[in-house]
Design a protein around this motif. Structure first.
Motif, PDB file in Angstrom:
ATOM      1  N   UNK A 119      28.868  26.905  45.886  1.00 50.45           N
ATOM      2  CA  UNK A 119      29.087  27.579  44.402  1.00 50.45           C
ATOM      3  C   UNK A 119      30.572  27.344  43.980  1.00 50.45           C
ATOM      4  N   UNK A 120      30.610  26.271  42.997  1.00 52.95           N
ATOM      5  CA  UNK A 120      32.065  25.674  42.662  1.00 52.95           C
ATOM      6  C   UNK A 120      32.834  26.335  41.506  1.00 52.95           C
ATOM      7  N   UNK A 121      32.153  27.387  40.934  1.00 52.57           N
ATOM      8  CA  UNK A 121      32.547  27.747  39.619  1.00 52.57           C
ATOM      9  C   UNK A 121      33.657  28.827  39.805  1.00 52.57           C
ATOM     10  N   UNK A 122      34.618  29.033  38.964  1.00 54.02           N
ATOM     11  CA  UNK A 122      35.406  30.260  38.725  1.00 54.02           C
ATOM     12  C   UNK A 122      34.702  31.299  38.404  1.00 54.02           C
ATOM     13  N   UNK A 123      35.007  32.580  39.038  1.00 55.56           N
ATOM     14  CA  UNK A 123      34.409  33.857  38.661  1.00 55.56           C
ATOM     15  C   UNK A 123      34.687  34.075  36.875  1.00 55.56           C
ATOM     16  N   UNK A 124      33.383  34.226  36.444  1.00 56.26           N
ATOM     17  CA  UNK A 124      33.529  34.271  34.722  1.00 56.26           C
ATOM     18  C   UNK A 124      34.427  35.257  34.199  1.00 56.26           C
ATOM     19  N   UNK A 125      34.503  36.246  34.989  1.00 59.26           N
ATOM     20  CA  UNK A 125      35.407  37.298  34.499  1.00 59.26           C
ATOM     21  C   UNK A 125      36.631  36.959  34.452  1.00 59.26           C
ATOM     22  N   UNK A 126      37.302  36.181  35.453  1.00 61.82           N
ATOM     23  CA  UNK A 126      38.525  35.606  35.556  1.00 61.82           C
ATOM     24  C   UNK A 126      38.622  34.451  34.383  1.00 61.82           C
ATOM     25  N   UNK A 127      37.711  33.849  34.098  1.00 62.40           N
ATOM     26  CA  UNK A 127      37.677  32.823  33.143  1.00 62.40           C
ATOM     27  C   UNK A 127      37.752  33.520  31.701  1.00 62.40           C
ATOM     28  N   UNK A 247      43.885  33.034  38.939  1.00 60.82           N
ATOM     29  CA  UNK A 247      44.670  34.453  38.601  1.00 60.82           C
ATOM     30  C   UNK A 247      44.722  34.602  37.045  1.00 60.82           C
ATOM     31  N   UNK A 248      44.591  36.065  36.796  1.00 58.42           N
ATOM     32  CA  UNK A 248      44.628  36.435  35.632  1.00 58.42           C
ATOM     33  C   UNK A 248      46.117  36.434  34.943  1.00 58.42           C
ATOM     34  N   UNK A 249      46.739  35.868  34.069  1.00 59.13           N
ATOM     35  CA  UNK A 249      47.977  36.016  33.649  1.00 59.13           C
ATOM     36  C   UNK A 249      48.411  37.352  33.204  1.00 59.13           C
ATOM     37  N   UNK A 250      49.389  37.861  33.952  1.00 59.24           N
ATOM     38  CA  UNK A 250      50.010  39.204  33.498  1.00 59.24           C
ATOM     39  C   UNK A 250      50.317  39.306  31.717  1.00 59.24           C
ATOM     40  N   UNK A 251      50.170  40.293  31.253  1.00 52.76           N
ATOM     41  CA  UNK A 251      50.519  40.086  29.719  1.00 52.76           C
ATOM     42  C   UNK A 251      52.176  39.884  29.409  1.00 52.76           C
ATOM     43  N   UNK A 252      52.422  39.150  28.286  1.00 50.94           N
ATOM     44  CA  UNK A 252      53.715  38.870  28.150  1.00 50.94           C
ATOM     45  C   UNK A 252      54.200  40.288  27.826  1.00 50.94           C
TER      46      UNK A 252
END
Length: 397
Positions: A119-127, A247-252
């Motif tokens: 399974x090669x895709x990134x987790x949909x929630x991360x995307x 990674x999910x970017x941290x809010x600026x």
């Protein structure tokens, strides 16, 4: 080979890439035929674990804890996920094909032949979270508008139009439109996932494996990008590192500050009304704040056909929650909605069907609770942007 199948030979790897349309019967048949004929050492599919589970399990929604979703502030993510899935499901229903069926066929064919699969895709929630984090205010508004439009569209595509989605010229046009309309979203949904998928495909077979024949089943829109990255990896395998893309970017600073700045501006304007123009002006501002914010949030809950208590909580809660950085009115109204209009077993069982129509969305208590959450939140946000200039004007008069 047809235009949607490409074979690459790179650094001892033979990688056959099949570009599919996710609701295409022809893609299903093509995927099964190629895997059975080629008997590769690895089959890679454009799925993450969560989407794979939803395809093979019928009870995925029974495990949903909607209260937890609201409390953790993931309501918008769940809505986006549902809307995107329902759009594909509507197309699939027109053609009698379930979305992602070609991926399931690829995995089942691999299992039947004793072939490893990945399974090669990134987790949909991360995307989705990365896409949301990278959007500015205007892009977020356009993204929400696009999601709503796709949720309620009645457009129908023929089987031939679906097959045309695998055509490079058609895809180039669509990618160009998306890039112009929402460049940040296109970067996350397409470009980043091209790199992510290519890296997973490249590393799916161990370096010391004797045979490295891979069949990769991916959406046709990713095909050219994946080919580009695979050729890049063949020259420098260090580029396959996915640490940052996962990674999910941290809010600026601005994004984090906005939650405090907006309440501070509102409180400051009301305080200025008391000190500079007297108690009458101060109380007039408070009245306007309560009426506008509460009314628009309540109207949102009414449009969602929310429970009367959810509507009342929207009206009473919006003026208060807007001044608190950590709780939104949608969380309160959504929790009240599912408390007094509890989802039934039938709502869980029928949710995949119900999300394909507006009538179904309102009938299903899970999706209606999400509507209450979403529309009361939007109503409160609209009121805030109306009231700040209105209160400034009152102060200046």
């Amino acid at each position: 080979m047809s235009g949607n199948i490409t074979t690459l030979t790179l650094n001892g790897r033979e990688i056959k890439i099949i570009g599919t349309a996710h609701v295409s019967r022809e893609s299903m048949e093509e995927v099964k035929r190629i895997i059975c004929e080629d008997k590769p050492d690895m089959v890679c599919v454009e799925l993450d674990q969560g989407r794979y589970n939803s395809i093979i399990q019928n009870d995925t929604w029974s495990k949903l804890n909607l209260s937890k979703v609201f409390r953790e502030g993931k309501g918008f993510l769940l809505i986006a996920n549902l809307v995107l899935a329902s759009f594909q499901r509507r197309l699939g229903n027109q053609l009698g094909v379930k979305p992602g069926e070609e991926m399931r066929v690829a995995i089942e064919s691999a299992k039947e032949m004793g072939i490893a699969y990945s399974l090669c895709d990134r987790e949909v929630h991360t995307t989705l979270r990365r896409a949301w984090a990278k959007c500015g205010l205007w892009s977020k508004s356009k993204l929400l508008a696009s999601l709503l439009a796709s949720a309620f569209t009645t457009e129908k595509l023929s089987e031939q139009e679906i097959e045309n989605l695998k055509n490079k010229n058609e895809l180039d046009g669509m990618m160009s439109e998306l890039s112009n309309y929402l460049p940040a979203v296109k970067e996350v949904l397409i470009d980043e996932r091209d790199q992510f998928l290519a890296s997973k495909i490249w590393t799916s077979v161990p370096e010391d494996a004797e045979n490295k024949r891979i069949v990769a089943v991916i959406g046709a829109g990713h095909m050219q990008g994946i080919i580009t990255y695979l050729e890049k990896f063949s020259k420098n395998e260090k580029d396959t590192d996915l640490t940052e893309l996962d990674k999910v970017p941290k809010p600026g600073f601005l994004s984090k500050s906005a939650r405090f700045i907006i309440p501070a501006i509102i409180i400051g304007l009301i305080a200025a009304g008391f000190f500079r123009a007297g108690t009458d002006m101060g109380f007039e501002m408070i009245k306007q704040w309560i009426l506008w914010n509460g009314s628009l949030a309540a109207i949102g809950a009414i449009i969602a056909l929310g429970h009367p208590l959810a509507i009342l909580v929207s009206f009473l809660g919006a003026p208060i929650t807007t001044l608190t950085p950590f709780v939104g009115v949608g969380i309160l109204s959504g929790l009240v909605q599912i408390t007094f209009s509890k989802p039934r077993v039938s709502d869980v069982q029928d949710i995949t069907h119900d999300t394909t129509s507006l009538k179904g969305i309102y009938r299903n208590r899970i999706t209606r609770a999400l509507l209450v959450f979403f529309l009361s939140s939007i109503g409160s946000s609209i009121a805030t942007f109306i009231l700040i200039p209105l209160m400034t004007k009152l102060l200046a008069s």
